[in-house]
Design a protein around this motif. Sequence first.
Motif, PDB file in Angstrom:
ATOM      1  N   ARG A 265      -7.903  56.937  87.591  1.00 46.87           N
ATOM      2  CA  ARG A 265      -9.289  56.593  87.938  1.00 46.87           C
ATOM      3  C   ARG A 265      -9.569  56.864  89.418  1.00 46.87           C
ATOM      4  NH1 ARG A 265      -9.302  52.038  85.831  1.00 46.87           N
ATOM      5  NH2 ARG A 265     -10.371  52.512  83.878  1.00 46.87           N
TER       6      ARG A 265
ATOM      7  N   SER B  86     -20.504  68.413  81.305  1.00 44.32           N
ATOM      8  CA  SER B  86     -21.254  67.999  82.500  1.00 44.32           C
ATOM      9  C   SER B  86     -20.338  67.924  83.715  1.00 44.32           C
ATOM     10  CB  SER B  86     -21.934  66.647  82.273  1.00 44.32           C
ATOM     11  OG  SER B  86     -20.976  65.632  82.064  1.00 44.32           O
TER      12      SER B  86
ATOM     13  N   ASN C 142     -12.374  59.404  90.961  1.00 42.27           N
ATOM     14  CA  ASN C 142     -13.383  58.934  91.934  1.00 42.27           C
ATOM     15  C   ASN C 142     -13.323  59.747  93.226  1.00 42.27           C
ATOM     16  OD1 ASN C 142     -14.526  56.918  90.343  1.00 42.27           O
ATOM     17  ND2 ASN C 142     -12.997  55.392  90.969  1.00 42.27           N
TER      18      ASN C 142
ATOM     19  N   ASN D 260     -15.315  67.899  78.981  1.00 42.30           N
ATOM     20  CA  ASN D 260     -16.624  67.338  79.353  1.00 42.30           C
ATOM     21  C   ASN D 260     -17.448  68.416  80.075  1.00 42.30           C
ATOM     22  OD1 ASN D 260     -18.708  65.991  80.876  1.00 42.30           O
ATOM     23  ND2 ASN D 260     -17.636  64.067  80.417  1.00 42.30           N
TER      24      ASN D 260
ATOM     25  N   TYR E 240     -15.724  62.846  90.015  1.00 42.18           N
ATOM     26  CA  TYR E 240     -15.868  63.057  88.570  1.00 42.18           C
ATOM     27  C   TYR E 240     -16.957  62.109  88.059  1.00 42.18           C
ATOM     28  CZ  TYR E 240     -14.216  64.406  83.893  1.00 42.18           C
ATOM     29  OH  TYR E 240     -14.113  64.940  82.621  1.00 42.18           O
ATOM     30  N   PRO E 241     -17.927  62.557  87.244  1.00 47.48           N
ATOM     31  CA  PRO E 241     -19.045  61.721  86.791  1.00 47.48           C
ATOM     32  C   PRO E 241     -18.571  60.370  86.247  1.00 47.48           C
ATOM     33  CG  PRO E 241     -19.351  63.976  86.042  1.00 47.48           C
ATOM     34  CD  PRO E 241     -17.998  63.919  86.660  1.00 47.48           C
ATOM     35  N   PRO E 242     -19.026  59.231  86.832  1.00 38.97           N
ATOM     36  CA  PRO E 242     -18.557  57.897  86.429  1.00 38.97           C
ATOM     37  C   PRO E 242     -18.744  57.603  84.946  1.00 38.97           C
ATOM     38  CG  PRO E 242     -19.788  57.768  88.472  1.00 38.97           C
ATOM     39  CD  PRO E 242     -19.967  59.164  87.963  1.00 38.97           C
ATOM     40  N   ASP E 243     -19.884  58.041  84.379  1.00 40.39           N
ATOM     41  CA  ASP E 243     -20.140  57.730  82.979  1.00 40.39           C
ATOM     42  C   ASP E 243     -19.226  58.515  82.026  1.00 40.39           C
ATOM     43  OD1 ASP E 243     -21.545  60.033  83.893  1.00 40.39           O
ATOM     44  OD2 ASP E 243     -22.690  60.049  82.025  1.00 40.39           O
ATOM     45  N   LYS E 244     -18.581  59.569  82.532  1.00 38.65           N
ATOM     46  CA  LYS E 244     -17.684  60.370  81.702  1.00 38.65           C
ATOM     47  C   LYS E 244     -16.212  60.001  81.926  1.00 38.65           C
ATOM     48  CE  LYS E 244     -21.217  62.789  80.295  1.00 38.65           C
ATOM     49  NZ  LYS E 244     -21.745  62.575  78.916  1.00 38.65           N
ATOM     50  N   GLN E 245     -15.975  59.102  82.885  1.00 34.93           N
ATOM     51  CA  GLN E 245     -14.588  58.783  83.230  1.00 34.93           C
ATOM     52  C   GLN E 245     -13.801  58.095  82.107  1.00 34.93           C
ATOM     53  OE1 GLN E 245     -13.902  56.916  87.001  1.00 34.93           O
ATOM     54  NE2 GLN E 245     -15.118  58.422  88.147  1.00 34.93           N
ATOM     55  N   PRO E 246     -14.361  57.108  81.384  1.00 39.34           N
ATOM     56  CA  PRO E 246     -13.570  56.449  80.332  1.00 39.34           C
ATOM     57  C   PRO E 246     -12.990  57.430  79.315  1.00 39.34           C
ATOM     58  CG  PRO E 246     -15.557  55.191  80.778  1.00 39.34           C
ATOM     59  CD  PRO E 246     -15.688  56.469  81.549  1.00 39.34           C
TER      60      PRO E 246
END
Length: 510
Positions: free
Chosen positions: A476, A432, A480, A430, A484-490
């Motif tokens: 997770r 970003s 956090n 990722n 780590y960017p929340p939208d990239k976590q999944p």
Amino acid sequence: WAKLEAIVGNKDRIATLANDIVTHFKEREQVFEGKAMIVAMSRRIAADLYEEIVSLRPEWHSNDLDKGVLKVVMTTSSSDGPKLQKHHTTKAQRKALAQRLKDEDDPLKLVIVRDMWLTGFDAPCLNTMYIDKPMKDHNLMQAIARVNRVFKDKPGGLIVDYIGIATNLKKALGFYSESGGKGIPAETHEKAVDIMLEKLEVVRQLLHGFDYSGFFDAAVKDKLSLILRTEDFILNIEDGKSRFIKEVTLLGQAYALAKPDQATMDNAEEIAFFQAVKARLAKFETGGAGSGNGYDTVIKNIVDSAIASDQVIDIFSAAGMEKPELSILSEEFLKEIQGMKYKNVAIELLKKILNDEIKLRSKHNLTKSKSLMDMLNAAIRRYQNNLLTTAEIIEELIRIAKEINKADKRGEEMGLSEDELAFYDALETNDSAVKVLGNDQLRAIAREIADKVKKNATIDWTIKESVRARLMVIVRRILNKYGYPPDKQPAAIELVMKQAENLADVWSMA
């Protein structure tokens, strides 16, 4: 029946029959490894035939059930004499013998039967049936089906007729067709010879314009060099490799069925040469085709004899290369490949080596291996689409080899263990996240994830949803914790879990 049995069981005839079976089976074994069943007309004849065969081959006999090359499978009664009674088998003993016959590696090679095992018995490695018993209709079709089971590169079963079943076989085949049977369940020996000669001509045409006649009288080193030159010629033909492998495989199958016809003897050396070339080409396959020793079992012995030697041959020298002293992807070895005389062979060799090396690393680092494999496949596609010349694809493949070497050293340079680097690569995909956190933060995350996952991964965690869910929660929380960017976590969690599953096998063997 009694008169016919007396004629069939005549002592002189049994002696001739035994000699013919032994001779034929040994010759067939030289080109086609497998097992055989002998069908006798009566239990008396079965016992007599056993004695005649072991008189010719004493080493085939053993009183032990789990030893010996030849066995009689039958039952006897108390009224039978000792000659028959010594071959009596119980149900449990017959089951043990059946397992031995079904095992391709077991020394039991031949069995003599009268009625047993002619229906409902499956031993795929069984490839020859010697019939010396009148048979017809359904019983005959059932019997010959014993040797027609699919097994490895077996082209079909061989029926050797000593009693004259040809007319009955035609009738049985007619009944088979009328009943809706599909395909051709039996072919004559002459047909096999015709097919062999036809396929031999097809292979010769594939090599039209290339002189390989010097192979047959050459020294072993020169034979190996000629095999490499032949490979190079084939690889320069459009779809040459797959066409050659396919046609030589069909030729080998026909050869196995046609043996020991005189035509097979006359062409054995040439077929051996084709098989040797095919074996080398198959080594370049990245899938199952290149597994094992690369030779069809139907032909391996004549190939062995064609390039047999009592001297040590340097294969690298025969290929026009210096023998490498270091690892398979060392600078020295890559330079030698780059300088090979046979450029098409060099390309195939590099493709095979790189594919194997990347697959080996994929057991530990899924993300990086996928990146390297994508790079390799892209280069091969560009070459196949004529966007790269022969020299350029070799350069590109060597560059990828150096990338693999470089990837191997990254963990040490970054202060990460092999496990930690695998998780780092999963997180680094990722862009970003890299920009937001930087390499130091990602390294810290990778270290913590590697530690936590390894501590919490039980032996069967990959199939226990509760354990998987707990690990995902742990991952997770770590992400956090470090921002780590929340939208990239999944996507990151999914990659981390895949990497963890990949490492589970490595950890279980540690």
